[in-house]
Write a protein that holds these residues in place. Structure first.
Motif, mmCIF file in Angstrom:
data_model
loop_
_atom_site.group_PDB
_atom_site.id
_atom_site.type_symbol
_atom_site.label_atom_id
_atom_site.label_comp_id
_atom_site.label_asym_id
_atom_site.label_seq_id
_atom_site.Cartn_x
_atom_site.Cartn_y
_atom_site.Cartn_z
ATOM 1 N N THR A 93 39.213 3.671 87.660
ATOM 2 C CA THR A 93 37.422 3.275 87.595
ATOM 3 C C THR A 93 37.216 2.503 89.165
ATOM 4 N N PRO A 94 36.414 2.955 89.676
ATOM 5 C CA PRO A 94 35.813 2.837 91.063
ATOM 6 C C PRO A 94 36.045 0.740 91.089
ATOM 7 N N ALA A 95 36.299 0.249 92.426
ATOM 8 C CA ALA A 95 35.932 -1.008 92.183
ATOM 9 C C ALA A 95 35.180 -1.569 92.018
ATOM 10 N N PRO A 96 34.470 -2.352 90.787
ATOM 11 C CA PRO A 96 33.065 -2.837 91.360
ATOM 12 C C PRO A 96 33.118 -3.790 92.174
ATOM 13 N N LEU A 97 31.450 -4.183 92.637
ATOM 14 C CA LEU A 97 30.846 -4.233 93.221
ATOM 15 C C LEU A 97 31.651 -5.605 93.792
ATOM 16 N N ASP A 98 30.926 -6.672 94.710
ATOM 17 C CA ASP A 98 31.768 -8.051 95.227
ATOM 18 C C ASP A 98 29.685 -8.078 94.742
ATOM 19 N N LEU A 99 30.631 -9.526 93.636
ATOM 20 C CA LEU A 99 29.173 -9.562 92.889
ATOM 21 C C LEU A 99 29.355 -11.289 93.578
ATOM 22 N N SER A 100 29.224 -11.829 93.960
ATOM 23 C CA SER A 100 30.009 -13.422 94.532
ATOM 24 C C SER A 100 28.732 -14.038 94.603
ATOM 25 N N LEU A 101 27.787 -14.805 94.231
ATOM 26 C CA LEU A 101 26.487 -15.457 94.292
ATOM 27 C C LEU A 101 26.699 -16.121 96.305
ATOM 28 N N GLU A 102 25.791 -15.607 97.408
ATOM 29 C CA GLU A 102 25.981 -16.088 98.933
ATOM 30 C C GLU A 102 24.721 -15.154 99.183
ATOM 31 N N LEU A 103 24.133 -15.578 100.056
ATOM 32 C CA LEU A 103 22.610 -16.096 100.862
ATOM 33 C C LEU A 103 23.457 -14.474 102.251
ATOM 34 N N ILE A 104 22.540 -13.596 101.239
ATOM 35 C CA ILE A 104 22.625 -12.134 101.971
ATOM 36 C C ILE A 104 21.289 -12.549 103.698
ATOM 37 N N SER A 105 21.758 -11.579 104.948
ATOM 38 C CA SER A 105 20.376 -11.979 105.817
ATOM 39 C C SER A 105 19.966 -10.697 105.659
ATOM 40 N N ASP A 106 18.551 -10.314 105.985
ATOM 41 C CA ASP A 106 18.057 -9.830 106.127
ATOM 42 C C ASP A 106 18.358 -7.963 106.798
ATOM 43 N N ASP A 107 18.675 -8.515 107.823
ATOM 44 C CA ASP A 107 19.618 -7.548 108.541
ATOM 45 C C ASP A 107 20.985 -6.736 108.303
ATOM 46 N N VAL A 108 21.796 -7.550 107.306
ATOM 47 C CA VAL A 108 22.913 -7.069 106.228
ATOM 48 C C VAL A 108 22.807 -6.003 105.323
ATOM 49 N N VAL A 109 21.180 -6.729 104.873
ATOM 50 C CA VAL A 109 20.954 -5.842 103.773
ATOM 51 C C VAL A 109 19.884 -4.617 104.355
ATOM 52 N N GLU A 110 19.192 -4.482 105.412
ATOM 53 C CA GLU A 110 18.203 -3.400 105.629
ATOM 54 C C GLU A 110 20.307 -2.511 106.258
ATOM 55 N N ASN A 111 21.384 -2.917 107.281
ATOM 56 C CA ASN A 111 22.517 -2.517 107.467
ATOM 57 C C ASN A 111 22.604 -1.206 106.528
ATOM 58 N N LYS A 112 23.126 -1.727 105.062
ATOM 59 C CA LYS A 112 23.859 -1.552 104.310
ATOM 60 C C LYS A 112 22.506 -0.437 103.793
ATOM 61 N N ILE A 113 21.465 -0.172 103.362
ATOM 62 C CA ILE A 113 20.392 0.259 103.403
ATOM 63 C C ILE A 113 20.119 1.715 103.650
ATOM 64 N N VAL A 114 20.671 1.884 105.354
ATOM 65 C CA VAL A 114 20.283 2.975 105.939
ATOM 66 C C VAL A 114 22.087 3.430 106.283
ATOM 67 N N ALA A 115 23.389 2.424 105.899
ATOM 68 C CA ALA A 115 24.208 3.362 105.332
ATOM 69 C C ALA A 115 24.703 3.818 104.221
ATOM 70 N N SER A 116 23.974 3.430 103.201
ATOM 71 C CA SER A 116 23.866 4.556 101.834
ATOM 72 C C SER A 116 23.108 5.684 102.106
ATOM 73 N N ARG A 117 22.153 5.698 102.768
ATOM 74 C CA ARG A 117 21.529 6.312 102.771
ATOM 75 C C ARG A 117 22.363 7.766 104.431
ATOM 76 N N ILE A 118 22.797 7.526 105.049
ATOM 77 C CA ILE A 118 24.477 8.441 106.190
ATOM 78 C C ILE A 118 25.345 8.642 104.728
ATOM 79 N N ALA A 119 25.866 7.612 103.927
ATOM 80 C CA ALA A 119 27.153 7.514 103.397
ATOM 81 C C ALA A 119 26.533 8.948 101.853
ATOM 82 N N LEU A 120 25.831 9.209 101.635
ATOM 83 C CA LEU A 120 25.375 10.028 100.444
ATOM 84 C C LEU A 120 25.121 11.364 101.022
ATOM 85 N N THR A 121 24.668 11.485 102.154
ATOM 86 C CA THR A 121 24.321 13.338 103.013
ATOM 87 C C THR A 121 25.738 13.035 103.608
#
Length: 814
Positions: A93-121
């Motif tokens: 099974t793939p490694a689960p996501l890190d679900l530890s509770l912490e504040l995540i900045s908007d920049d981090v989230v937006e970076n992940k969203i853009v990166a996910s689009r590139i990674a899918l392609t």
């Protein structure tokens, strides 16, 4: 290819692979950088507003200043990431996501969203090479790649995006150059993966290779035999070359269609197609059956019955482009009865014992994995989708190891490719794609047990996925997250997971429940519910008006009634009775009084040769006129129009006093009164034709401002009958684009009336469109209303799977 080096251990070999992967990928950054710069340069040559042109020049200038910093920083972080030691991970099974509770900045989230689009392609382009390398490295290290492993596309894509922002480049500019960036990055990654696979192969780390062999139906002599022989030229190994998969699926030379059984089949197909090809819906269904036919012939090449020809190569290719496979299928809605291989698929052998056990284990592991994602923040959805695409691929690879037959391997591979396509559908919110991923194993169980899953467009599992996907494609992530619709889809998925052995039955059950939920959910908004209520009343009123008129004509057929009275009862009072029945009820005292008034009016307007009868009319006249005014006010007749109508009736009553004709017998009046009182008992299901739809009357009935409701009534525009039938078949929840009065909007089909004469579409901004049936058909016929997902989610996924198998047929049985 690398020169092999002496290695002390398998882990050292895996480490060397990562080093070479990063070296190759980092070298390719030069090409990625040049592709981005060339694209930004070309943008400056395009015309646009002054603001747009200035923005393009600023982006080009800024990138020219910072591009070297971005490339160097990306190389550096990739090299640092390759040296991080892997942590323990489960092999299946793939490694689960890190679900530890912490504040995540908007920049981090937006970076992940853009990166996910590139990674899918990137993952779509390199899935075969990546999967091969992943399995080899897993063999070396004895564990699965962890989520942060640089060999995973989502990892090196995220680092690339983070360094873009760190270099002072704009994330908006990154969105603008995504196409050339991800295209070039995918090409460089493919080279890196292939080189690493070649290197491991040279070091003796072999990956089991299963050649795809062709099982073709027997062919006769002459030209047919020669063509069949040419299609079977696979070399000494018997492996199917990548470019010949379409030919293998065809199975018959084109000459066989010119005479004999082939000619008869072609004639039936052509004739039936001419009957159903009038609407986009019919054409989409034909294309869908073409895709399903290709899947059947791909996985069951020997399933054709003796004497029934398979489609020639040219026809198989044309089906992908939209030519019909069998018009009879679109008429009946059933899988192709002319294709005899369907019968060969009905009795599928049960899954092998090892595969059945693996499915059960994968179901448990999948539930654990997805449960760990339940607490994931909604912002992490796109990142999760990237991991899920990889999880689908890895789960299929593990299951194929336990498959006992080539058929099982083929089914596992096709289902996995279909789910990869579904999870890559950008129009589906990430939260729903996460839920769809959980259906991979349950759907695979059904596909293994019921091969008609691949050929029957009405299979409950396919219909359920199509319906859920079509309903959410118009919502953005913020609108769907936490909504009742998401909750219902989650419930549906959980029910399916709880009953894995039930197969088709559980899919059928939850589909019916989902349809019932959808009918309520889409009309639960207060404004929409009010419009639906009024629209339903409008149709009921018009239906009852027509049916009351028919029954009144029957009741008055043999009675001596003046034409003025007949016209009033048929054209005005029938509507009064219908509206009262809708609002108060057919047996409400007010409605019964209005019905009795009709009988009283008929009697009063008859000849009155006797003094006693004239005296009764005079005594009852005030009450009669009051009920007349009450009924005319009910249908919103203006005061002056009421007085004009009452004057016509009173003039008729005055003439009745001096009439010399025979009076209407009291027995006839009593029969009429009883017939009116129980008018509904005589009503049958009459066909409701074109009915008037008055926007002002609806606004008055609503009692609210109608600025957000467009009433689009019939206007006698010519429309073909097949299109009208198509309009009746539209499914609630589907998303459309409507062009009304020159303004285009995205709308969802939320409701239709009981007799499907009225249809309501709602836009996300609160605007609604109420269309009558034939006007709706006219909009469909002229393209003013277009379906956004005409083909269907599972058909599109099957088409994508076939395209991948055309390019890489060997993967089917690996």
């Amino acid at each position: 290819m690398f020169a092999p080096a002496p290695l002390s251990s398998q882990r050292d070999l895996a480490r060397q692979v990562r080093q070479q992967f990063v070296k190759t990928l980092a070298a390719g950054l030069v090409d990625v950088d040049q592709a981005v710069f060339t694209f930004l340069t070309s943008l400056m040559d395009q015309t646009g507003t002054q603001r747009e042109m200035q923005g393009r020049r600023d982006a080009w200038q800024l990138y020219g200043q910072r591009r070297a910093d971005w490339v160097q920083a990306t190389r550096r972080v990739w090299e640092q990431a390759q040296n991080q030691p892997p942590v323990s991970a489960r092999a299946t099974t793939p490694a689960p996501l890190d679900l530890s509770l912490e504040l995540i900045s908007d920049d981090v989230v937006e970076n992940k969203i853009v990166a996910s689009r590139i990674a899918l392609t990137v993952l779509e382009a390199v899935s075969g090479s990546f999967d091969a390398l992943r399995r080899r490295v897993q063999m070396l290290e004895g564990q699965e790649l962890v989520a942060s492993d640089l060999l995973r596309p989502e990892t090196f894509c995220l680092l690339l995006v983070e360094q873009w922002v760190a270099a002072g480049l704009s994330r908006t500019d990154l969105q603008a150059v995504l196409d050339p960036l991800q295209r070039e990055l995918a090409a460089r990654a493919q080279v890196a993966y292939q080189l690493c696979n070649d290197f491991l192969g040279s070091q003796g780390v072999a990956q089991p290779e299963t050649q795809l062999r062709v099982s073709r139906p027997p062919v006769g002599g002459g030209s047919n035999a020669g063509a069949g022989s040419r299609m079977g030229e696979l070399g000494s190994s018997g492996a199917l070359p990548a470019g010949t998969l379409a030919s293998q699926r065809a199975g018959l030379p084109s000459g066989a269609m010119d005479s004999g059984p082939g000619a008869a089949l072609r004639s039936v197909m052509a004739g039936a197609a001419s009957l159903v090809g009038a609407t986009p819906l019919a054409r989409a269904r034909e294309r869908a059956y073409g895709v399903m036919g290709q899947l059947r012939r791909l996985m069951w090449p020997g399933g054709m019955a003796q004497g029934v020809p398979m489609m020639p190569q040219t026809a198989a290719q044309s089906m992908v482009m939209g030519a019909p496979m069998s018009g009879l299928q679109s008429i009946t809605g059933a899988p192709g009865s002319v294709m005899a291989d369907a019968a060969a698929m009905q009795q599928a052998p049960p899954a092998s014992a090892a595969l059945a056990q693996a499915l059960a284990q994968q179901q448990i592991q999948a539930q654990t994995y997805y449960s760990s994602m339940a607490g994931m923040a909604p912002q992490a959805g796109p990142v999760a989708v990237v991991q899920l695409v990889g999880a689908v691929r890895e789960r299929a690879a593990e299951l194929k190891k336990q498959a006992g037959t080539d058929s099982e391997k083929a089914i596992i591979e096709v289902v996995a490719l279909m789910f990869q396509s579904i999870l890559s559908e950008d129009r589906i919110p990430p939260a729903v794609r996460v839920l769809f991923a959980r259906l991979q194993v349950p759907v695979l169980r059904v596909a293994l047990a019921e091969p008609d899953f691949f050929s029957d467009l009405n299979h409950p599992a396919r219909v359920l996925i199509d319906r859920m996907g079509a309903c959410v494609m118009g919502f953005d992530a913020t609108a769907i997250d936490g909504s009742a619709l998401e909750g219902e889809i989650r419930r549906v998925v959980q029910v399916i997971e709880q009953y894995p052995e039930t197969g088709r039955k559980v899919f059928q059950l939850v589909r019916e429940e989902f349809e019932a939920f959808l009918a309520k959910f889409l009309t639960q908004k207060k404004s929409t519910a009010r419009v639906v209520t009024v629209a339903q009343q409008v149709e009921q009123r018009e239906t009852l008006t027509i049916q009351y008129t028919i029954e009144l004509r029957t009741l008055l057929k043999d009675m001596p009634v003046r034409d003025e009275i007949r016209d009033f009862l048929f054209k005005i009072w029938a509507e009064v009775l219908a509206l009262s029945a809708v609002r108060a009820g057919a047996q409400h005292p007010d409605t019964l009084a209005l019905k009795r008034m009709a009988a009283d009016l008929v009697w009063a307007a008859g000849a009155k040769p006797h003094r006693s009868d004239r005296s009764k009319v005079i005594q009852s006249l005030p009450g009669l006129l009051d009920r007349l005014r009450q009924g005319l006010a009910l249908v919103n007749m203006a005061d002056n129009a009421q007085e004009a109508q009452i004057k016509v009736l009173t003039d008729v009553l005055a003439q009745a006093f001096v009439s010399k004709t025979e009076p209407i017998a009291h027995g006839q009046i009593e029969i009429l009164a009883r017939g009116l009182e129980n008018l509904e008992d005589c009503i049958t299901e009459a066909v409701l034709g074109d009915m008037p739809l008055d926007a002002e009357a609806i606004e008055m009935m609503l009692g609210i401002d109608m600025s957000n409701l467009s009433v689009i009534a019939d206007n006698d525009a010519p429309v073909e009958d097949p299109v009208v039938e198509w309009a009746r078949q539209l499914q609630v929840g589907a998303w459309f684009t409507i062009d009304h009065n020159g303004s285009a909007a995205q709308v969802q089909y939320v409701w239709h009336s009981q007799r499907q004469q009225l249809h309501l579409f709602a836009a996300p901004d609160g605007r609604s469109y109420l269309l009558q049936l034939r006007r709706l058909a006219a909009y469909l016929q002229t393209g003013l209303l277009t379906l956004q997902d005409e083909e269907g989610l599972t058909v599109r996924a099957a088409r994508d799977a076939l395209a991948k198998l055309d390019a890489n047929p060997e993967r089917l049985l690996q």
